[in-house]
Design a protein around this motif. Structure first.
Motif, PDB file in Angstrom:
ATOM      1  N   ASN A  77     -65.623  12.557  32.596  1.00 39.91           N
ATOM      2  CA  ASN A  77     -65.106  12.853  30.838  1.00 39.91           C
ATOM      3  C   ASN A  77     -65.492  14.037  30.703  1.00 39.91           C
ATOM      4  O   ASN A  77     -66.565  14.692  31.004  1.00 39.91           O
ATOM      5  N   HIS A  78     -64.296  15.075  30.233  1.00 36.57           N
ATOM      6  CA  HIS A  78     -64.746  16.676  29.852  1.00 36.57           C
ATOM      7  C   HIS A  78     -65.678  16.861  29.083  1.00 36.57           C
ATOM      8  O   HIS A  78     -66.611  17.589  29.335  1.00 36.57           O
ATOM      9  N   CYS A  79     -65.696  16.241  27.999  1.00 36.65           N
ATOM     10  CA  CYS A  79     -66.697  16.308  26.878  1.00 36.65           C
ATOM     11  C   CYS A  79     -68.179  16.163  27.328  1.00 36.65           C
ATOM     12  O   CYS A  79     -69.001  16.859  27.005  1.00 36.65           O
TER      13      CYS A  79
ATOM     14  N   ALA B 145     -69.079  16.102  30.370  1.00 34.50           N
ATOM     15  CA  ALA B 145     -69.400  17.306  31.123  1.00 34.50           C
ATOM     16  C   ALA B 145     -70.061  18.446  30.807  1.00 34.50           C
ATOM     17  O   ALA B 145     -71.032  19.259  31.099  1.00 34.50           O
ATOM     18  N   HIS B 146     -69.636  18.788  29.417  1.00 33.86           N
ATOM     19  CA  HIS B 146     -69.907  19.847  28.727  1.00 33.86           C
ATOM     20  C   HIS B 146     -71.515  20.067  28.339  1.00 33.86           C
ATOM     21  O   HIS B 146     -71.957  20.671  28.171  1.00 33.86           O
ATOM     22  N   LEU B 147     -71.591  18.460  28.080  1.00 30.98           N
ATOM     23  CA  LEU B 147     -73.165  18.167  27.643  1.00 30.98           C
ATOM     24  C   LEU B 147     -74.086  18.081  29.033  1.00 30.98           C
ATOM     25  O   LEU B 147     -75.283  18.748  29.088  1.00 30.98           O
TER      26      LEU B 147
ATOM     27  N   LEU C 118     -74.015  20.611  20.272  1.00 32.51           N
ATOM     28  CA  LEU C 118     -72.801  21.089  19.188  1.00 32.51           C
ATOM     29  C   LEU C 118     -71.651  21.494  20.272  1.00 32.51           C
ATOM     30  O   LEU C 118     -72.020  22.500  20.905  1.00 32.51           O
ATOM     31  N   TYR C 119     -70.489  20.658  20.170  1.00 32.46           N
ATOM     32  CA  TYR C 119     -69.519  21.065  21.396  1.00 32.46           C
ATOM     33  C   TYR C 119     -68.544  21.609  20.440  1.00 32.46           C
ATOM     34  O   TYR C 119     -67.715  20.902  19.747  1.00 32.46           O
ATOM     35  N   ALA C 120     -68.250  22.851  20.463  1.00 32.43           N
ATOM     36  CA  ALA C 120     -67.259  23.565  19.681  1.00 32.43           C
ATOM     37  C   ALA C 120     -66.289  24.393  20.631  1.00 32.43           C
ATOM     38  O   ALA C 120     -66.628  25.193  21.188  1.00 32.43           O
ATOM     39  N   SER C 121     -64.991  23.732  20.901  1.00 30.12           N
ATOM     40  CA  SER C 121     -64.112  24.183  21.504  1.00 30.12           C
ATOM     41  C   SER C 121     -62.659  24.243  21.190  1.00 30.12           C
ATOM     42  O   SER C 121     -62.571  24.262  19.750  1.00 30.12           O
ATOM     43  N   GLY C 122     -61.912  24.234  21.874  1.00 28.30           N
ATOM     44  CA  GLY C 122     -60.414  24.499  21.324  1.00 28.30           C
ATOM     45  C   GLY C 122     -59.960  23.291  20.654  1.00 28.30           C
ATOM     46  O   GLY C 122     -59.956  23.257  19.545  1.00 28.30           O
TER      47      GLY C 122
ATOM     48  N   VAL D  54     -67.332  27.786  28.366  1.00 29.37           N
ATOM     49  CA  VAL D  54     -65.665  27.541  28.431  1.00 29.37           C
ATOM     50  C   VAL D  54     -65.197  26.565  29.380  1.00 29.37           C
ATOM     51  O   VAL D  54     -66.110  25.971  30.226  1.00 29.37           O
ATOM     52  N   ASP D  55     -64.136  26.001  29.533  1.00 25.81           N
ATOM     53  CA  ASP D  55     -63.799  25.056  30.462  1.00 25.81           C
ATOM     54  C   ASP D  55     -63.984  25.371  31.786  1.00 25.81           C
ATOM     55  O   ASP D  55     -63.353  26.682  32.055  1.00 25.81           O
ATOM     56  N   ASN D  56     -64.471  24.653  32.550  1.00 22.79           N
ATOM     57  CA  ASN D  56     -64.642  25.210  34.067  1.00 22.79           C
ATOM     58  C   ASN D  56     -64.882  24.139  34.723  1.00 22.79           C
ATOM     59  O   ASN D  56     -65.049  22.888  34.610  1.00 22.79           O
TER      60      ASN D  56
HETATM   61 MG    MG Z   1     -63.581  21.920  26.647  1.00 24.38          MG
END
Ligand code: MG
Ligand code: AMP
Length: 343
Positions: free
Chosen positions: A109-111, A113-115, A129-133, A298-300
């Motif tokens: 899951n992308h979100c 993964a950000h965490l 705080l997940y602040a993306s596009g 950023v997305d990666n």
């Molecule tokens: Mg993202």
């Protein structure tokens, strides 16, 4: 010793990262962008971008990691949420590679993964705080899942900024451009819309567009602001809203770590405001502030590989290369749909 390759393709970015024993050893990407004020993100066009760049990104990632492809042990890919045509290209690439190398596939899951990439900078159990596009959420772990404690009720904060930037002719992505011109601005009052733990942005967008129209049309002699002022006010207002719900989440769940994630977190004013909030909470409970470097905000692909490794070890959502027909994209998967069995 495991080497994990991670593929990211949920939206504008096609990225491939390589992680070896929890260390990022490659992180290569290419993001779809337009330079004029016209273009936005048309999913089919973005998916075409991914097809065009994917082989080159793959080769560059192997080169950066200094490995040949037969060293890859596991392939992880962003399964969702995201734009379906873009997700499909990422999944296709991942499945082809899994079949070719006869290696297992992990759907990430992308979100989340950000965490989880926050661990690479020391955040073990944060409020994020997940602040993306497309996504804007305040997330933290509680009883087996990453729970969403607050979120946008309409658009993501990055898309909101990009839409305004496009409207005023700054092109896509607008975030960095708005940040630059905001430095010369002064405050103009715009609506502030926090609703409980959630925020709403579309009314603010309408208000900003109307204010900009007045500048453009010289139709009001009373106007005493310029685009720089609107950009400054946008940042001050919307970032304050994000900080408010983040702080309230910290207070409620009693966590001692705060983590930033997502492309909008590259904004130095947002970082400054979040850091101040964490510092100001020292009278209650010390809150440690974490912000990964830009390439991991950023997305990666590296964050997909990073979580892919953790999930692979715990056999979470892992598929054999001869069982790939069971794997599909999950464009609408929510952060709190994911069973977090690896914690
Ligand atoms: Mg993202
Ligand atoms: P993501 O979807 O996480 O890759 O983030 C992409 C979003 O981040 C886009 O909407 C960009 O406009 C936004 N963004 C990137 N850099 C900045 C910045 N310095 N300030 C505000 N937004 C930004």
């Amino acid at each position: 010793m495991a080497i994990i390759l991670g593929i990211e393709s949920t939206a504008h970015t096609f990225g491939i990262g390589v992680v070896k024993n929890g260390k990022v050893i490659a992180n290569v990407k290419d993001a779809f962008s337009t330079s004029d004020g016209e273009g936005g993100m048309i999913p089919i066009e973005v998916a075409k971008h991914h097809v065009t760049v994917k082989d080159e990104i793959y080769l560059r990632a192997l080169e950066e990691a200094k490995i040949s492809e037969n060293k890859i042990d596991v392939i992880a890919f962003s399964q969702g949420p995201g734009l379906a045509p873009c997700l499909l290209e990422g999944m296709k690439f991942a499945k082809d590679l899994s079949l070719k190398l006869k290696k297992p596939l992990v759907g990430v899951n992308h979100c989340v993964a950000h965490l989880e990439i926050g661990r690479s900078v020391g955040a073990k159990d944060p409020v994020m705080l997940y602040a993306s596009g497309a996504n804007t959420q305040v997330i933290a772990y509680a009883s087996g899942k990453y729970r969403v404690f607050g979120e946008t009720l309409d658009v993501g904060v990055g898309n909101f900024i990009d839409t305004f930037a496009r409207y005023v002719g700054l092109g896509f992505p607008g975030g960095p451009k708005i940040e630059k011109i905001a430095r010369d601005g002064k405050y103009v009052e715009i609506p502030y819309t926090v609703k409980g733990m959630d925020i709403a942005l579309s009314g603010i967008l309408t208000n900003l567009k109307q204010k900009f129209d007045k500048i453009k049309n010289f139709d009001d002699k009373e106007i005493n602001y310029v685009l720089e002022d609107l950009s400054y006010s946008l940042q001050e207002t919307v970032f304050a809203m994000l900080v408010e719900v983040s702080e309230r989440a910290l207070a409620h769940v009693g966590k001692k770590e705060f983590l930033l994630g997502g492309g909008v977190a590259c904004n130095s004013r947002l970082q400054e405001m979040c850091k101040k909030m964490c510092d100001s909470r020292k009278d209650f409970e010390r809150v440690k502030y974490f912000c990964p470097e830009r390439s991991l905000l950023v997305d990666n692909g590296a964050m997909i590989a990073f979580l892919g490794e953790i999930m692979f070890e715990k056999k979470a959502n892992v598929f054999s290369y001869n069982g790939l027909d069971k794997v599909d994209i999950l464009p609408k998967q929510r952060t709190d749909d994911v069973e977090v069995i690896w914690r």
